[in-house]
Structures are given as structure tokens and as C-alpha cells.
Write an enzyme that holds these catalytic residues in place. Structure first.
Site, PDB file in Angstrom:
ATOM      1  N   SER A  58     -11.051  55.116  30.457  1.00  0.00           N
ATOM      2  CA  SER A  58     -10.771  54.319  29.317  1.00  0.00           C
ATOM      3  C   SER A  58      -9.677  53.414  29.569  1.00  0.00           C
ATOM      4  CB  SER A  58     -10.339  55.414  28.283  1.00  0.00           C
ATOM      5  OG  SER A  58      -9.916  55.165  27.079  1.00  0.00           O
ATOM      6  N   ARG A  72     -11.306  55.711  40.081  1.00  0.00           N
ATOM      7  CA  ARG A  72     -12.663  55.049  40.107  1.00  0.00           C
ATOM      8  C   ARG A  72     -12.598  54.050  41.174  1.00  0.00           C
ATOM      9  NH1 ARG A  72     -17.657  54.294  41.347  1.00  0.00           N
ATOM     10  NH2 ARG A  72     -19.077  53.464  39.662  1.00  0.00           N
ATOM     11  N   THR A 117     -15.544  43.783  33.374  1.00  0.00           N
ATOM     12  CA  THR A 117     -16.819  44.052  32.396  1.00  0.00           C
ATOM     13  C   THR A 117     -17.612  42.804  31.950  1.00  0.00           C
ATOM     14  OG1 THR A 117     -15.217  45.573  31.746  1.00  0.00           O
ATOM     15  CG2 THR A 117     -16.792  45.130  30.200  1.00  0.00           C
ATOM     16  N   CYS A 144      -8.440  61.102  48.609  1.00  0.00           N
ATOM     17  CA  CYS A 144      -9.327  61.704  47.586  1.00  0.00           C
ATOM     18  C   CYS A 144      -8.374  61.810  46.464  1.00  0.00           C
ATOM     19  CB  CYS A 144     -10.001  62.787  47.848  1.00  0.00           C
ATOM     20  SG  CYS A 144     -10.584  63.544  46.358  1.00  0.00           S
ATOM     21  N   CYS A 156     -14.783  66.673  42.059  1.00  0.00           N
ATOM     22  CA  CYS A 156     -14.737  65.521  42.068  1.00  0.00           C
ATOM     23  C   CYS A 156     -14.882  64.553  40.881  1.00  0.00           C
ATOM     24  CB  CYS A 156     -16.354  65.260  43.236  1.00  0.00           C
ATOM     25  SG  CYS A 156     -16.715  63.496  43.094  1.00  0.00           S
ATOM     26  N   CYS A 161     -15.312  59.101  42.170  1.00  0.00           N
ATOM     27  CA  CYS A 161     -14.697  57.698  42.185  1.00  0.00           C
ATOM     28  C   CYS A 161     -15.458  56.979  43.428  1.00  0.00           C
ATOM     29  CB  CYS A 161     -13.210  57.736  42.329  1.00  0.00           C
ATOM     30  SG  CYS A 161     -12.476  58.542  44.137  1.00  0.00           S
ATOM     31  N   CYS A 202     -14.505  58.549  49.205  1.00  0.00           N
ATOM     32  CA  CYS A 202     -14.639  59.244  50.589  1.00  0.00           C
ATOM     33  C   CYS A 202     -15.771  58.394  50.948  1.00  0.00           C
ATOM     34  CB  CYS A 202     -14.987  60.532  50.334  1.00  0.00           C
ATOM     35  SG  CYS A 202     -16.078  60.875  48.911  1.00  0.00           S
TER      36      CYS A 202
END
Ligand SMILES: Cc1cc2nc3c(=O)[nH]c(=O)nc-3n(C[C@H](O)[C@H](O)[C@H](O)COP(=O)(O)OP(=O)(O)OC[C@H]3O[C@@H](n4cnc5c(N)ncnc54)[C@H](O)[C@@H]3O)c2cc1C
Length: 557
Positions: free
Chosen positions: A60, A308, A344, A502, A526, A529, A532
Site C-alpha cells: 500500500s 518488495r 505503475t 532478508c 517470507c 520480496c 534473496c
């Protein structure tokens, strides 16, 4: 035939199958249906989404340029699209440890202005787009993770495998096992966002990145805060650079004042950092204590957390966008405008252009071939211009650090925007991010302050605010190609950086009773994102989709 071999599955046929209900996938679906309606025909379109609902995996709090939306749904305002907070003010700051210098807005190239943009919940925008798509007849299946590809005999992509449920940790069927379905299409659109797991397979299989610069990435972490009304200035957008990352590490922060006293505060760390002791999550936490930021958050409450990866390679790193039977759209291709931290609008437009290419091909009786018209129209579109004007900002930042990179990058954006040329041509990115780490023995440890539990939080407490869940007894979706690498090689050489990069605490180095180190993967934490998969120096971690409906559940606000 899928890569998973000869499992018996039911199949369903569509004209277009779309993997991922983000801005790109949903815009593609809407455009396909619009074109069919204009032509007086119909087209069967389905969208598959691994999140428990549309928007569940969309962080968001974003500032969105409505350019693509204006083209896709010109009457979006009348239709009630949730873009309610126009951006009213932009502020850019250079931070030092105890102070901040505001950069004058006239100093910034016009393309950096947020005039005409909106501070939104991107999850809610996706939920709204999904409702529009469904009203046009698109079938949307949330909770369906696409775990594999299906190929025709000629090697073209025919569809995807989705909805495999009920395997135990070793991959054996449990009583509730479901083998999933094959969803086949004349064309398959991959709209998985950054570092998609199917996109990764396709890029390798069809050599789509040949001749391109390596893709570059950042890790974006975001918290959503409800702040005191007196600290809330709807439409205010603040960006910072500098402290705490310093002059050599790339990244910075953003703070977006949305509606209802909500503020999205986020931090991006470029993943080409070299010190394996750098701990992106802790950089974000300590950043919130800066005297420019803390007063906004004080007295408020954090209501959500997420992370992310973000693609940063831009124009130079765009792979070939079509392959036999389908296309990469949105951030699966990598269409972020890095200095604006906006993708976006470009993601939506790529979906629309791919839809136009696929519709024309299907109308001409084609299927399963390459939609070359998509890449051609993209290169002639404003997406290309948007990415071209900023193409040197990231490589300059990587090469010259914050001050040199931003001064030259700023100049480059000015000349690109005003005169359509660059003194520098198109710069290369150089190494992929995983190859940028120096050995720990050559680097200094970083002493991070302990989170205070008021403005800053420990990682596991914050992960609880992403509402993430995965079953305990299912295959671990973070596959190590060689299980020995974390301890035998990454630990001595880099102090196993997965412990720190992470943002969800998935990876730990623990000791058994004899004091021997072992590597533990807490896959339940997890947040999808993909850091890793990107940053592991041995490229030993393969992020695969877990079963559908798992992962974060970002709030509906
Ligand atoms: C921290 C951060 C801040 C950002 N801020 C902004 C901003 O302010 N403004 C802006 O314009 N952009 C911003 N962006 C970028 C923006 O989020 C992306 O450009 C945009 O979301 C890309 O859209 P997409 O549809 O390509 O991918 P995504 O939005 O990532 O959507 C992909 C969807 O596909 C689903 N999916 C993935 N793999 C599978 C699979 N195998 N099976 C089924 N489903 C799958 C995912 O769950 C997800 O819902 C930001 C990004 C980050 C990380």
C-alpha cells in the site's frame, strides 16, 4: 507438457491467460475486453493471482501518475477510482545524521515534479481495477499461484500450471492434495512484477536478456502509519537521500501523506551495496529516528509493514519482451522510472500495448507465436521516453556515489528532457547486484541501534504486521541449489549476508549443541520480496511460488 513432468491435470482454454493481478495484468485484461467490445466480438481472458485476494501482495501507499489510467479508463473519476488525494507539495531533502538540507524544487528537473499525481493505496487501486475487469467479463482467480509453464510441441508457451495444493514438506501428496490445473491460452502474459519466478525461467529459456545490461534492483520496505491529525498534510510528498546510507550506498526514503491520517513511510536500499554487514531493514528503522521524520510519526501507530524488490535497471536492462506464445509486461520486464520511484503508469501501459498486439494477432487467427508488435509499439510509446530520459541516473549513482552521481544525473535529466540528448550516451550498469559484495574481511561491521518499539521495531514484530502466513508442512519455496553453500562458503566469506538482507528474518545462522553452525530457513515469514533470489552472492537461492493464498496480506486500506 510442463517442466514438472507428466502429472495428470484438467485444463481450461482461454484466448489470453494473465499471470498476476497487479496494475500491469489488470490493465491488460481490461484493454483486451475493451477491444473485443469495440470490435463487437468476445475474448476469453483469465487472470491468476497468488495472493489471497487481489491487492493482498501489493504494498500500500504509492504516488501514482495517472497517465495510463487516463488512457485506459478516461472517466475513472466519475467511476469512483480510489485516487482521492492529489499531490499538493513535493519536498526533497539531503539528510545528515542530525539535520537536513532542503533542495530547492527549481533545481529538480521538471520530470521529477509530482504535479498531477495522486497519493494512493495501490492495493485499493488494484482492487478497483479488478472490479472493472470483472464487470467486463474477465475471470479473476485469486489464491492461484502459477508454479509452472506448459509448452506446445514446438516449444512455444501454451499455458501455466496453477492451483497445486496439499504437498507435504518433502513434496509428497497429503490427503487434501490437488494437482492444480493447466490454464492454456493463445497467448500468455507474464505480469508477476519484479523478479517473477516464471519470468526468470522464461528469460533463461528464451535467452531474453541476451545483449542487455544486467537487471539491477533495490529493496523497498514500507510501513503504513496512522499519524496524529496535526502531523498529517494530505498530498505532501517527501523524498530524502543521504543519511543513514551515506555517500557510497544507493537509496533513500519516501513519505506519502494519503487520506484518513495515513502516511506511507518507506525506504529503498539499492542492492548493489558492497558491505555484507549492511542490514537494509535496520537502515530503515534507524532512518525513522531522524529529526525530520520522527516528529511526523510520534504519537501515531504503525499499522502495516511490507517489503518488495524494485527493478532499477531501466531502459538498458529491458529484456526482449516477447517469446513464442507470450510476453513479459510490467515490472516482470522492469519498467520503473528510478529517480521518480514510479512504475505503475508504465506497468499499466505495457499491459495495454501487449493487449493491443495480442488482440490483433488473435483477430488474424494467430496463436502461440511472437507478438513482436508489442515491443515495437512500446519502443515508440511514452513508456520508452519516460525510461530513456532517466536512463543514466542509476549507473551514475553506482559509479560516482551520491553527490557526483546525483549532480551528473540531475544534469543528464535536464538535458534529456529539455533538448532530448545526453552528454553521456547510454551508460552501462556493469556487474549484477549479487556480484557486488566484498568479502567481510575487507569491510567494517555496522553497529545498529536497538529498535525502541515506538518508532522502530524489531524485524519479527514488524513481519507480524504484514499478516504473512505459510503452512508449516509444505515444500520450502526457497530452494537452495546446493544446501552446503550458506555455511561452507557464504558464512566464512560474507558472514552469510542472507541473515541481514532478508527484510523478514527468513534466514538464520544458528548453532547446534556442539557449536556447529547451521543454516535455517523460516519460510513461513517470507513476504515474497525476492531479495534473496537477487542478492545471494552464490546465486544459490531460487525463489519459487508457494501454494496460492499464502504470503503477506497487506491491509485493505
Ligand atoms: C517500496 C516500493 C515503493 C513503490 N512506490 C511506487 C510509487 O510510489 N509509485 C509508483 O508508480 N510505483 C511505485 N512502485 C513500483 C510499483 O509498485 C510497480 O511498478 C508496480 O506495482 C508494477 O506493477 P506490476 O503489475 O508489473 O507488478 P506487481 O504490482 O508486483 O503485481 C504483480 C502481481 O502478480 C502476482 N504474482 C507474482 N507471481 C505470481 C505467480 N507466479 N502466480 C500468480 N500470481 C503471481 C503478485 O502477487 C502481484 O499481485 C514501488 C515499488 C516498491 C517496491
Amino acid at each position: 507438457m510442463s517442466d514438472q513432468g507428466a502429472v495428470e491435470r484438467e485444463s481450461m482454454d482461454y484466448d489470453v491467460v494473465i499471470v498476476g493481478a497487479g496494475p500491469a495484468g489488470l490493465s491488460a485484461a481490461i484493454r483486451l475486453k475493451q477491444l473485443a467490445a469495440e470490435a463487437g466480438s468476445d475474448i476469453a481472458v483469465c487472470v491468476l493471482e497468488k495472493g489471497s485476494e487481489v491487492g493482498a501482495h501489493i504494498l500500500s501507499g504509492a504516488v501514482v501518475d495517472p497517465r495510463a489510467l487516463n488512457e485506459l479508463i478516461p472517466d475513472w473519476k466519475e467511476k469512483g477510482a480510489p485516487l482521492n488525494t492529489p499531490v499538493t507539495e513535493d519536498r526533497f531533502y539531503m539528510l545528515g545524521a542530525g539535520g537536513a538540507v532542503r533542495l530547492p524544487n527549481f533545481f529538480m528537473p521538471p520530470l521529477m515534479s509530482n504535479h498531477g499525481t495522486y497519493a494512493v493505496s495501490l492495493g485499493n487501486v488494484c482492487r478497483w481495477l479488478a472490479a472493472e475487469a470483472e464487470a467486463l467479463g474477465v475471470e479473476i482467480y485469486p489464491g492461484f499461484a502459477c508454479s509452472d509453464l506448459v509448452f506446445r510441441d514446438d516449444g512455444s508457451v501454451k499455458g501455466v500450471v496453477a492451483g497445486v495444493f496439499g504437498l507435504d514438506r518433502e513434496g509428497n501428496p497429503k490427503p487434501d492434495y490437488q494437482p492444480g490445473m493447466e490454464l492454456n491460452g493463445k497467448y500468455v502474459f507474464i505480469a508477476e512484477g519484479v523478479r517473477g519466478s516464471l519470468a526468470k525461467k522464461l528469460i533463461a529459456r528464451f535467452d531474453l536478456a541476451a545483449g542487455r545490461e544486467p537487471q539491477k534492483y533495490g529493496l523497498g520496505m514500507k510501513e503504513l502509519w496512522e499519524v496524529r491529525p496535526e502531523n498529517h498534510h494530505p498530498g505532501l510528498v517527501t523524498h530524502t537521500m543521504g543519511w543513514p546510507l551515506g555517500m557510497r550506498n544507493g537509496g533513500g526514503s519516501f513519505m506519502y501523506h494519503m487520506e484518513d491520517n495515513l502516511v506511507a513511510v518507506g525506504f529503498v536500499v539499492h542492492l548493489n551495496y558492497s558491505n555484507p554487514y549492511l542490514y537494509p531493514y535496520m537502515e530503515f528503522q534507524r532512518f525513522k529516528h531522524h529529526p525530520l521524520i520522527a516528529p511526523v510519526l510520534e504519537g501515531g501507530r504503525r499499522i502495516a509493514y511490507g517489503a518488495r524488490a524494485i527493478s532499477e535497471g531501466g531502459l538498458q536492462s529491458l529484456p526482449k519482451l516477447d517469446f513464442p506464445g507470450g510476453v513479459l509486461i510490467g515490472c516482470s520486464a522492469g519498467v520503473i522510472n528510478v529517480p521518480r520511484i514510479k512504475g505503475t503508469h508504465n506497468a499499466m501501459k505495457t499491459g495495454m500495448l501487449a493487449a493491443e498486439a495480442a488482440f490483433a494477432a488473435i483477430a488474424a487467427g494467430r496463436e502461440g507465436d511472437e507478438l513482436t508488435a508489442y515491443e515495437e509499439t512500446l519502443r515508440a510509446s511514452w513508456v520508452h521516453t519516460d525510461l530513456k530520459r532517466v536512463r543514466n541516473v542509476k549507473p551514475m549513482w553506482s559509479k560516482f556515489g551520491l553527490i557526483g552521481g546525483l549532480s551528473l544525473g540531475g544534469l543528464d535529466m535536464w538535458t534529456n528532457q529539455m533538448f532530448g540528448f545526453s552528454f553521456f550516451g547510454t551508460l552501462k550498469h556493469g556487474k549484477p547486484d549479487y556480484a557486488c559484495l566484498k568479502p567481510a574481511s575487507e569491510c567494517k561491521k555496522i553497529d545498529y541501534p536497538k529498535p525502541d518499539g515506538v518508532l522502530s521495531f524489531d524485524r519479527l514484530t514488524n513481519v507480524a504486521y504484514s499478516a504473512t502466513s505459510h503452512e508449516e508442512d509444505e515444500p520450502v519455496h526457497l530452494k537452495l541449489k546446493d544446501a552446503s553453500v550458506p555455511i561452507s562458503s557464504n558464512l566464512p566469506k560474507y558472514d552469510e549476508p542472507a541473515q541481514r538482507y532478508c527484510p523478514a528474518g527468513v534466514y538464520e545462522v544458528l548453532e547446534d549443541e556442539s557449536g556447529k553452525p547451521y543454516f535455517q530457513i523460516n519460510h513461513q515469514n517470507c513476504v515474497h520480496c525476492k531479495t534473496c533470489d537477487i542478492k545471494d552472492p552464490a546465486q544459490n537461492i531460487d525463489w519459487q511460488v508457494p501454494q496460492g493464498g499464502e504470503g503477506p496480506n497487506y491491509p485493505n486500506m
